[in-house]
Design a protein around this motif. Structure first.
Motif, PDB file in Angstrom:
ATOM      1  N   SER A 115     -97.491  -1.891 -27.094  1.00 64.25           N
ATOM      2  CA  SER A 115     -98.041  -0.794 -25.435  1.00 64.25           C
ATOM      3  C   SER A 115     -98.278  -2.299 -24.212  1.00 64.25           C
ATOM      4  O   SER A 115     -97.837  -1.415 -23.274  1.00 64.25           O
ATOM      5  CB  SER A 115     -98.959  -0.311 -25.879  1.00 64.25           C
ATOM      6  OG  SER A 115     -99.536   0.132 -24.431  1.00 64.25           O
ATOM      7  N   GLN A 116     -98.742  -2.869 -25.121  1.00 63.01           N
ATOM      8  CA  GLN A 116     -98.941  -4.483 -24.239  1.00 63.01           C
ATOM      9  C   GLN A 116     -97.415  -4.886 -23.047  1.00 63.01           C
ATOM     10  O   GLN A 116     -97.104  -4.807 -22.252  1.00 63.01           O
ATOM     11  CB  GLN A 116     -99.713  -5.691 -24.247  1.00 63.01           C
ATOM     12  CG  GLN A 116    -101.189  -4.944 -24.369  1.00 63.01           C
ATOM     13  CD  GLN A 116    -101.568  -5.729 -25.471  1.00 63.01           C
ATOM     14  OE1 GLN A 116    -101.153  -7.236 -25.788  1.00 63.01           O
ATOM     15  NE2 GLN A 116    -103.505  -5.322 -25.591  1.00 63.01           N
ATOM     16  N   ASN A 119     -95.355  -1.541 -22.003  1.00 64.01           N
ATOM     17  CA  ASN A 119     -95.769  -0.751 -20.468  1.00 64.01           C
ATOM     18  C   ASN A 119     -95.762   0.252 -20.886  1.00 64.01           C
ATOM     19  O   ASN A 119     -95.350   1.263 -19.957  1.00 64.01           O
ATOM     20  CB  ASN A 119     -95.646  -1.357 -19.097  1.00 64.01           C
ATOM     21  CG  ASN A 119     -96.509  -1.850 -18.503  1.00 64.01           C
ATOM     22  OD1 ASN A 119     -97.482  -3.078 -18.857  1.00 64.01           O
ATOM     23  ND2 ASN A 119     -95.544  -3.527 -17.945  1.00 64.01           N
ATOM     24  N   GLY A 234    -102.102   3.054 -24.812  1.00 60.58           N
ATOM     25  CA  GLY A 234    -101.355   2.943 -23.775  1.00 60.58           C
ATOM     26  C   GLY A 234    -101.000   3.790 -23.205  1.00 60.58           C
ATOM     27  O   GLY A 234    -100.070   4.568 -21.666  1.00 60.58           O
ATOM     28  N   ARG A 237    -101.245   3.482 -19.381  1.00 60.68           N
ATOM     29  CA  ARG A 237    -100.472   2.759 -19.097  1.00 60.68           C
ATOM     30  C   ARG A 237     -99.116   4.294 -18.815  1.00 60.68           C
ATOM     31  O   ARG A 237     -98.346   4.166 -17.761  1.00 60.68           O
ATOM     32  CB  ARG A 237     -99.740   2.118 -20.244  1.00 60.68           C
ATOM     33  CG  ARG A 237    -100.327   0.801 -20.152  1.00 60.68           C
ATOM     34  CD  ARG A 237     -99.730  -0.567 -21.007  1.00 60.68           C
ATOM     35  NE  ARG A 237    -100.787  -1.359 -21.379  1.00 60.68           N
ATOM     36  CZ  ARG A 237    -101.526  -1.472 -21.843  1.00 60.68           C
ATOM     37  NH1 ARG A 237    -101.627  -0.500 -22.650  1.00 60.68           N
ATOM     38  NH2 ARG A 237    -102.274  -2.807 -22.598  1.00 60.68           N
ATOM     39  N   ALA A 240     -99.389   6.305 -15.846  1.00 57.28           N
ATOM     40  CA  ALA A 240    -100.160   6.327 -14.614  1.00 57.28           C
ATOM     41  C   ALA A 240     -98.258   5.089 -13.818  1.00 57.28           C
ATOM     42  O   ALA A 240     -97.621   5.242 -12.654  1.00 57.28           O
ATOM     43  CB  ALA A 240    -100.357   3.899 -14.482  1.00 57.28           C
ATOM     44  N   GLU A 241     -97.679   5.430 -15.290  1.00 60.83           N
ATOM     45  CA  GLU A 241     -95.887   4.801 -15.317  1.00 60.83           C
ATOM     46  C   GLU A 241     -95.215   5.928 -15.141  1.00 60.83           C
ATOM     47  O   GLU A 241     -94.038   5.788 -13.965  1.00 60.83           O
ATOM     48  CB  GLU A 241     -95.508   4.257 -16.322  1.00 60.83           C
ATOM     49  CG  GLU A 241     -94.123   3.942 -16.051  1.00 60.83           C
ATOM     50  CD  GLU A 241     -93.504   2.693 -15.620  1.00 60.83           C
ATOM     51  OE1 GLU A 241     -92.662   2.435 -15.015  1.00 60.83           O
ATOM     52  OE2 GLU A 241     -94.949   2.128 -14.920  1.00 60.83           O
ATOM     53  N   GLY A 313     -91.833   7.120 -23.652  1.00 57.49           N
ATOM     54  CA  GLY A 313     -92.444   7.029 -22.160  1.00 57.49           C
ATOM     55  C   GLY A 313     -91.672   7.392 -20.763  1.00 57.49           C
ATOM     56  O   GLY A 313     -90.937   8.586 -22.004  1.00 57.49           O
TER      57      GLY A 313
END
Length: 343
Positions: A115-116, A119, A234, A237, A240-241, A313
């Motif tokens: 995840s880091q 993202n 995540g 993330r 937010a993405e 994602g």
């Protein structure tokens, strides 16, 4: 099949949209040094790609954005060619140090690292408990009539079960039981048919046999009642993405993440795949994922898949990096669990 120029332009639009989140204009493409064509030619090629359903043209913008079909063509046709040309490229720099870690710690580390680095929302499913073996057993006398059985599995999992007896338990009997259970059960799979037979030894004296029968549910019911484990990291993330324009889709996604059973069912489809599993936008069966993409790869033993490493994602994600990241993570976990299961 597209022409080489159309392949290049489609890839440029996808890469540009992934980087900025904004539609890609023909003027920007014509100015790219890799695109050897004038503005009018680029506009004509983009129009062809739009007619083929690979690009879309938002009404409020002069630029183009990829469609789900465009992403699918990119993943199936263009990414493999890129990997063949650049075999030395690594997709995420995924430096997982899994040596000497228990499986649960390794899975947690993998999820957080994925995840880091990407993202994106990372989800890793743990091996089913039925595939693990018993490593060690402890029988602890907590009170004269209260006893706890502790089971440590080959994957590092720890199960504790407390039993209350009508009469005080003899300390010597508890110590004997610990030795007997370790000798009889260590190395036995929790889902193995032999587990029950090893707990039912007719040659034991009646007192010892009754005691083993009393604590047997700690072993026989463990595999039946255990829930499959998912590691998720995540979520913030992803929120937010991804620009959620539909509140109902956002709520559906959050509900899906809370309902682990639904997630497991979704990832179980990936377990049957031999190669990377990619579902783009509307290809996803789960309504919560219709505006998102899922990239997954399996890890496990040579003869059996044990779990899935996946990323979720926006459809404009960097598919090359996501695919490479889940492949590297799955390979690292496969090497790790082979050593654990051999032990």
């Amino acid at each position: 099949m597209l022409t080489p120029r159309q392949d290049l332009l489609l890839a440029k639009v996808i890469d540009g949209f992934a980087s900025t989140g904004e539609p890609v204009a023909s003027k920007a493409l014509a100015g790219d040094p890799e695109v050897v064509a004038g503005s009018s030619t680029v506009r004509n090629e983009l129009a062809v790609l739009e007619e083929l359903g690979l690009l879309a043209h938002p009404h409020t913008s002069a630029g183009r954005v990829p469609t789900d079909a465009g992403y699918r063509y990119y993943v199936d046709r263009l990414l493999p060619a890129r990997r063949d040309r650049s075999p030395e490229q690594r997709g995420g720099g995924l430096g997982l140090s899994l040596a000497r870690r228990e499986v649960d710690a390794a899975l947690r580390l993998t999820t957080e690292t994925l995840s880091q680095l990407t993202n994106l929302l990372a989800i890793v499913s743990a091996p089913p408990i039925q595939t693990t073996t018993i490593r060690h057993v402890e029988v602890l006398l907590l009170q004269p009539q209260v006893l706890m059985v502790v089971i440590i599995t080959s994957t590092g999992g720890v199960s504790k079960r407390v039993f209350t007896f009508e009469r005080p338990v003899d300390v010597g009997l508890a110590d004997w039981a610990a030795s007997y259970l370790n000798e009889a059960l260590v190395g036995t799979g929790l889902g193995a048919r032999t587990l029950r037979s090893r707990l039912s030894d007719p040659t034991l004296p009646s007192t010892e046999r009754a005691f083993i029968d009393g604590v047997a549910p700690a072993f026989t019911e463990l595999a039946e009642t255990a829930e499959d484990v998912l590691y998720v990291d995540g979520t913030a993330r992803l929120l937010a993405e991804h620009r959620f324009q539909d509140v109902s889709q956002l709520n559906a996604l959050l509900e899906l993440l809370e309902r682990r059973v639904s997630l497991l069912g979704m990832l179980s489809e990936a377990l049957d795949q031999r190669d990377t599993y990619v579902r783009i936008g509307g290809e996803n069966a789960a309504p919560a994922l219709r505006g998102l993409s899922l990239v997954a790869a399996n890890y496990g033993l040579p003869q059996r898949n044990l779990g899935t490493v996946s990323l979720i994602g926006p459809t404009r994600m960097d598919y090359g990096s996501a695919i490479q990241a889940v492949r590297e993570a799955a390979l690292a976990l496969s090497r790790f669990v082979e050593g654990v299961y051999e032990d």
